[in-house]
Design an enzyme around this catalytic site. Sequence first.
Site, PDB file in Angstrom:
ATOM      1  N   LYS A   1      27.915  23.332 -11.813  1.00  0.00           N
ATOM      2  CA  LYS A   1      29.113  22.885 -12.541  1.00  0.00           C
ATOM      3  C   LYS A   1      29.892  21.766 -11.851  1.00  0.00           C
ATOM      4  CE  LYS A   1      30.108  27.187 -15.008  1.00  0.00           C
ATOM      5  NZ  LYS A   1      31.154  28.128 -15.405  1.00  0.00           N
TER       6      LYS A   1
ATOM      7  N   ASP B   1      35.706  26.329 -20.291  1.00  0.00           N
ATOM      8  CA  ASP B   1      36.103  27.619 -19.699  1.00  0.00           C
ATOM      9  C   ASP B   1      37.619  27.796 -19.750  1.00  0.00           C
ATOM     10  OD1 ASP B   1      33.523  28.440 -19.010  1.00  0.00           O
ATOM     11  OD2 ASP B   1      33.592  27.429 -17.070  1.00  0.00           O
TER      12      ASP B   1
END
Length: 301
Positions: A71, A109
């Site tokens: 990520k 997220d």
Amino acid sequence: MSIDGTTQLVGVVGWPVAQTLSPAMHNAAFSYSGLNWRYVALPARSEHLPAAIRGLGALGFRGVNITVPHKVDVIPLVDTITEAATIVGAVNTIRIDRNSGQIEGLNTDMGGFLTDIATNRINVDKNSRVLILGAGGAARAVAAGLVRTGAQVMVVNRTPEHAQMLVMFIKSSWSQNNIDFVYMENLFEASRGATLIVNTTPVGQWPDVEASPWPESVPLPKEAVLYDIVYRPMKTRLMRDAEAAGLRTIGGLGMLVYQGAAAFEVWTGKKAPVDIMKMILIQALSEAAPGTPAPNLINDD
Ligand code: ATR
């Protein structure tokens, strides 16, 4: 809908990804929405990440989710990055423009967490005191989202230096100063008056289901809501303990659904069928009896 010459591809790039729940969730959503799209798991080791990302564009993929451990490392590989991804310091979704091949890095997220707390009618504003357990990637997304609400945010972590670094990172992204770290030893004082506690650590996640990130010696503040981003099991040890102490609890399934729904919408331009996505996940998670290895399940937020 059969796979043919017009099928559009998306997926998840990570290592490992064999046990991810995302293909089940997204393929059910595509099927329900009548879209000839497919979502596949794409295992890629760190050393292959640049080639993998370039290859996706070359093969006409419309986008992918990016998961552990890529990520952060994927950031230099994208052409543009959204504000949310910059603030969180992580990209969990990329979108590849069909015509230009440009790669956009996003973070769903943070929005996924905020949407889920709003869906659960948890009001977070400048009068809220939020305690975040953990200081990893998930904590960054949660903290960045919460700081924006004006809430007073405290971060507590096993390694205090990591909490300190997270706080510094968030402060440098915002002009506000409503975030601080607290030492584990001061958890009792820090947790008094907390309105929301969010566990962002993987502690309590299958298979270590009896573990809890909350020390037994510290009573949980019963006026707080406890949010555990772990979704496997759907009710963690921490949630059970919190319920026994009188707290309202919420598990991490909703965050998983809403981060996925946001990615679906970015890729397809269509509204995501969140109820279907949630149903598929509940089904998959319920099928896995506690204590039995369930090969198609991991935390791939
Ligand atoms: P991610 O980056 O995906 O959120 P992670 O890096 O595995 O997940 O860990 C997230 C957080 O959980 C970290 O803050 C980690 O604490 P450290 O900074 O001390 O490493 C915390 N964590 C992981 N395992 C833990 C454990 N057994 N007890 C307490 N905290 C733990």
